[in-house]
Design a protein around this motif. Structure first.
Motif, PDB file in Angstrom:
ATOM      1  N   ILE A  33     -11.413   6.971  -5.644  1.00  0.00           N
ATOM      2  CA  ILE A  33     -10.970   5.621  -5.261  1.00  0.00           C
ATOM      3  C   ILE A  33     -10.145   5.738  -3.983  1.00  0.00           C
ATOM      4  CG2 ILE A  33      -9.699   3.534  -5.862  1.00  0.00           C
ATOM      5  CD1 ILE A  33     -10.023   4.171  -8.767  1.00  0.00           C
ATOM      6  N   ASP A  34     -10.730   5.298  -2.875  1.00  0.00           N
ATOM      7  CA  ASP A  34      -9.978   5.188  -1.615  1.00  0.00           C
ATOM      8  C   ASP A  34      -9.484   3.754  -1.528  1.00  0.00           C
ATOM      9  OD1 ASP A  34      -8.897   5.625   0.900  1.00  0.00           O
ATOM     10  OD2 ASP A  34     -10.748   5.011   1.898  1.00  0.00           O
ATOM     11  N   GLY A  35      -8.183   3.604  -1.444  1.00  0.00           N
ATOM     12  CA  GLY A  35      -7.577   2.279  -1.504  1.00  0.00           C
ATOM     13  C   GLY A  35      -7.133   1.973  -2.920  1.00  0.00           C
ATOM     14  N   THR A  36      -6.470   2.950  -3.543  1.00  0.00           N
ATOM     15  CA  THR A  36      -6.064   2.817  -4.944  1.00  0.00           C
ATOM     16  C   THR A  36      -5.170   1.597  -5.163  1.00  0.00           C
ATOM     17  OG1 THR A  36      -6.189   5.215  -5.188  1.00  0.00           O
ATOM     18  CG2 THR A  36      -4.992   4.019  -6.896  1.00  0.00           C
ATOM     19  N   VAL A  37      -4.211   1.382  -4.275  1.00  0.00           N
ATOM     20  CA  VAL A  37      -3.311   0.231  -4.430  1.00  0.00           C
ATOM     21  C   VAL A  37      -4.103  -1.071  -4.291  1.00  0.00           C
ATOM     22  CG1 VAL A  37      -1.321  -0.979  -3.465  1.00  0.00           C
ATOM     23  CG2 VAL A  37      -1.268   1.510  -3.714  1.00  0.00           C
ATOM     24  N   ASN A  38      -5.057  -1.106  -3.345  1.00  0.00           N
ATOM     25  CA  ASN A  38      -5.931  -2.287  -3.241  1.00  0.00           C
ATOM     26  C   ASN A  38      -6.620  -2.556  -4.574  1.00  0.00           C
ATOM     27  OD1 ASN A  38      -5.298  -2.387  -0.542  1.00  0.00           O
ATOM     28  ND2 ASN A  38      -7.374  -2.021   0.195  1.00  0.00           N
ATOM     29  N   PHE A  39      -7.140  -1.486  -5.187  1.00  0.00           N
ATOM     30  CA  PHE A  39      -7.877  -1.608  -6.451  1.00  0.00           C
ATOM     31  C   PHE A  39      -6.964  -2.075  -7.589  1.00  0.00           C
ATOM     32  CE2 PHE A  39      -9.391   0.332 -10.431  1.00  0.00           C
ATOM     33  CZ  PHE A  39     -10.661  -0.219 -10.505  1.00  0.00           C
ATOM     34  N   ILE A  40      -5.815  -1.420  -7.744  1.00  0.00           N
ATOM     35  CA  ILE A  40      -4.915  -1.721  -8.862  1.00  0.00           C
ATOM     36  C   ILE A  40      -4.304  -3.114  -8.730  1.00  0.00           C
ATOM     37  CG2 ILE A  40      -2.705  -1.082  -9.930  1.00  0.00           C
ATOM     38  CD1 ILE A  40      -3.443   1.855  -9.290  1.00  0.00           C
ATOM     39  N   ARG A  41      -3.909  -3.472  -7.497  1.00  0.00           N
ATOM     40  CA  ARG A  41      -3.206  -4.740  -7.281  1.00  0.00           C
ATOM     41  C   ARG A  41      -4.132  -5.879  -6.846  1.00  0.00           C
ATOM     42  NH1 ARG A  41       2.414  -3.755  -6.483  1.00  0.00           N
ATOM     43  NH2 ARG A  41       2.536  -6.035  -6.447  1.00  0.00           N
ATOM     44  N   LEU A  42      -5.438  -5.606  -6.733  1.00  0.00           N
ATOM     45  CA  LEU A  42      -6.420  -6.623  -6.323  1.00  0.00           C
ATOM     46  C   LEU A  42      -6.066  -7.244  -4.973  1.00  0.00           C
ATOM     47  CD1 LEU A  42      -6.918  -8.385  -9.780  1.00  0.00           C
ATOM     48  CD2 LEU A  42      -8.284  -6.549  -8.788  1.00  0.00           C
ATOM     49  N   ILE A  43      -5.634  -6.383  -4.036  1.00  0.00           N
ATOM     50  CA  ILE A  43      -5.230  -6.857  -2.711  1.00  0.00           C
ATOM     51  C   ILE A  43      -6.435  -7.029  -1.794  1.00  0.00           C
ATOM     52  CG2 ILE A  43      -3.956  -6.219  -0.624  1.00  0.00           C
ATOM     53  CD1 ILE A  43      -1.951  -4.784  -2.460  1.00  0.00           C
ATOM     54  N   ALA A  44      -7.306  -6.044  -1.794  1.00  0.00           N
ATOM     55  CA  ALA A  44      -8.438  -6.008  -0.863  1.00  0.00           C
ATOM     56  C   ALA A  44      -9.446  -5.005  -1.412  1.00  0.00           C
ATOM     57  CB  ALA A  44      -7.955  -5.599   0.535  1.00  0.00           C
ATOM     58  N   LYS A 127      -5.854  -6.047  19.120  1.00  0.00           N
ATOM     59  CA  LYS A 127      -5.486  -6.359  17.744  1.00  0.00           C
ATOM     60  C   LYS A 127      -5.414  -5.073  16.934  1.00  0.00           C
ATOM     61  CE  LYS A 127      -5.594 -10.941  17.755  1.00  0.00           C
ATOM     62  NZ  LYS A 127      -4.456 -11.777  17.369  1.00  0.00           N
ATOM     63  N   VAL A 128      -4.543  -5.057  15.928  1.00  0.00           N
ATOM     64  CA  VAL A 128      -4.429  -3.930  15.005  1.00  0.00           C
ATOM     65  C   VAL A 128      -4.563  -4.485  13.590  1.00  0.00           C
ATOM     66  CG1 VAL A 128      -2.958  -2.068  14.140  1.00  0.00           C
ATOM     67  CG2 VAL A 128      -2.907  -2.669  16.572  1.00  0.00           C
ATOM     68  N   ARG A 129      -5.390  -3.846  12.787  1.00  0.00           N
ATOM     69  CA  ARG A 129      -5.601  -4.270  11.408  1.00  0.00           C
ATOM     70  C   ARG A 129      -5.385  -3.092  10.463  1.00  0.00           C
ATOM     71  NH1 ARG A 129      -4.660  -8.336  13.224  1.00  0.00           N
ATOM     72  NH2 ARG A 129      -5.962 -10.165  13.506  1.00  0.00           N
ATOM     73  N   MET A 130      -4.693  -3.346   9.350  1.00  0.00           N
ATOM     74  CA  MET A 130      -4.482  -2.350   8.304  1.00  0.00           C
ATOM     75  C   MET A 130      -5.126  -2.877   7.035  1.00  0.00           C
ATOM     76  SD  MET A 130      -0.683  -0.918   9.019  1.00  0.00           S
ATOM     77  CE  MET A 130      -0.239  -0.259  10.626  1.00  0.00           C
ATOM     78  N   LEU A 131      -6.174  -2.194   6.581  1.00  0.00           N
ATOM     79  CA  LEU A 131      -6.989  -2.676   5.471  1.00  0.00           C
ATOM     80  C   LEU A 131      -6.650  -2.038   4.131  1.00  0.00           C
ATOM     81  CD1 LEU A 131     -10.431  -2.676   7.322  1.00  0.00           C
ATOM     82  CD2 LEU A 131      -8.701  -4.483   7.245  1.00  0.00           C
ATOM     83  N   GLY A 132      -5.883  -0.941   4.147  1.00  0.00           N
ATOM     84  CA  GLY A 132      -5.506  -0.296   2.895  1.00  0.00           C
ATOM     85  C   GLY A 132      -6.512   0.689   2.360  1.00  0.00           C
ATOM     86  N   SER A 133      -7.569   0.962   3.121  1.00  0.00           N
ATOM     87  CA  SER A 133      -8.583   1.950   2.748  1.00  0.00           C
ATOM     88  C   SER A 133      -9.077   2.602   4.026  1.00  0.00           C
ATOM     89  CB  SER A 133      -9.743   1.274   2.012  1.00  0.00           C
ATOM     90  OG  SER A 133     -10.861   2.139   1.952  1.00  0.00           O
ATOM     91  N   ALA A 134      -8.820   3.893   4.167  1.00  0.00           N
ATOM     92  CA  ALA A 134      -9.216   4.594   5.393  1.00  0.00           C
ATOM     93  C   ALA A 134     -10.724   4.605   5.575  1.00  0.00           C
ATOM     94  CB  ALA A 134      -8.668   6.020   5.382  1.00  0.00           C
ATOM     95  N   SER A 135     -11.462   4.856   4.484  1.00  0.00           N
ATOM     96  CA  SER A 135     -12.919   4.910   4.620  1.00  0.00           C
ATOM     97  C   SER A 135     -13.482   3.565   5.056  1.00  0.00           C
ATOM     98  CB  SER A 135     -13.579   5.369   3.316  1.00  0.00           C
ATOM     99  OG  SER A 135     -13.319   4.472   2.258  1.00  0.00           O
ATOM    100  N   LEU A 136     -12.986   2.468   4.474  1.00  0.00           N
ATOM    101  CA  LEU A 136     -13.482   1.151   4.852  1.00  0.00           C
ATOM    102  C   LEU A 136     -13.034   0.770   6.258  1.00  0.00           C
ATOM    103  CD1 LEU A 136     -13.117  -0.776   1.484  1.00  0.00           C
ATOM    104  CD2 LEU A 136     -15.168   0.299   2.466  1.00  0.00           C
ATOM    105  N   SER A 137     -11.889   1.269   6.687  1.00  0.00           N
ATOM    106  CA  SER A 137     -11.442   1.038   8.070  1.00  0.00           C
ATOM    107  C   SER A 137     -12.395   1.692   9.062  1.00  0.00           C
ATOM    108  CB  SER A 137     -10.026   1.587   8.264  1.00  0.00           C
ATOM    109  OG  SER A 137      -9.092   0.879   7.486  1.00  0.00           O
ATOM    110  N   ILE A 138     -12.770   2.945   8.796  1.00  0.00           N
ATOM    111  CA  ILE A 138     -13.709   3.648   9.674  1.00  0.00           C
ATOM    112  C   ILE A 138     -15.074   2.967   9.641  1.00  0.00           C
ATOM    113  CG2 ILE A 138     -14.928   5.834  10.049  1.00  0.00           C
ATOM    114  CD1 ILE A 138     -12.330   7.214   9.014  1.00  0.00           C
TER     115      ILE A 138
END
Length: 197
Positions: A33-44, A127-138
């Motif tokens: 799980i890349d973006g664990t906090v996104n997954f647990i907290r339903l952020i993105a 612009k700079v964006r932080m998505l909370g998942s490195a793989s999805l950012s790339i």
């Protein structure tokens, strides 16, 4: 378990190094799980990443995005795809008009010198964006929605599969060792934008 049966070394966030008796040149690099906090907290969105590397270079990657179910896959010899559709990096050349994806990993160095260096890079972009998942950012770079990605001390399992797909989409990256075992400083782009340009 399927990857274990290939007799290729495995490096995983959850279990470290496995199959040490396998092929010493090849390595599966896995992030369940890349973006664990996104997954647990339903952020993105978050993702499952599986990359195959040889001698420290990506060969092939697969990233499954959750919850959309989109499967990104590819490598420099294969091209890059979102499900069955081909994807390609953008043609943006001017960093001041470009979108940069980045992040601040849990081990980020918040010293003033480190922050200054990061914000200097950020200031070069439109612009700079932080998505909370490195793989999805790339993958945003690979599909042309963003133009570059950078992160310091990101773990290799967070980016291994996506970097392979990025190469398949016509992008490039530079990688250098980070401050921790398996961490790296990464800059990835559409091949037209460079750091400090």
């Amino acid at each position: 378990n399927i990857l274990r049966s290939t007799n290729v070394k495995i490096l995983s966030e959850e279990s470290g190094e496995e199959n040490d008796t396998g092929d010493c040149q090849l390595r599966w690099i896995v992030d369940p799980i890349d973006g664990t906090v996104n997954f647990i907290r339903l952020i993105a969105p978050s993702a499952v990443s599986i990359g195959l590397w040889k001698d420290g270079e990506p060969i092939f990657g697969v990233v499954g995005e959750y919850p959309s179910g989109t499967i990104y896959w590819g490598g420099y010899k294969f091209g890059a795809f979102a499900n069955k559709d081909s994807i390609r990096v953008s043609s943006v050349k001017d960093a001041s008009r470009a979108v940069l994806c980045s992040g601040l990993p849990s081990r980020f160095d918040f010293s003033s010198k480190s922050m200054e260096k990061s914000f200097k890079i950020f200031s070069d972009f439109g612009k700079v964006r932080m998505l909370g998942s490195a793989s999805l950012s790339i993958l945003q770079v690979a599909r042309g929605s963003a133009d570059a990605y950078t992160e310091r001390d990101i773990m290799i399992w967070d980016v291994a599969a996506a970097l392979a797909i990025l190469q398949g989409a016509g992008g490039e990256f530079s990688i250098s060792p980070g401050r921790f075992e398996n961490s790296h400083d990464i800059f990835a782009s559409n091949c037209l934008i460079e750091l400090g340009r």
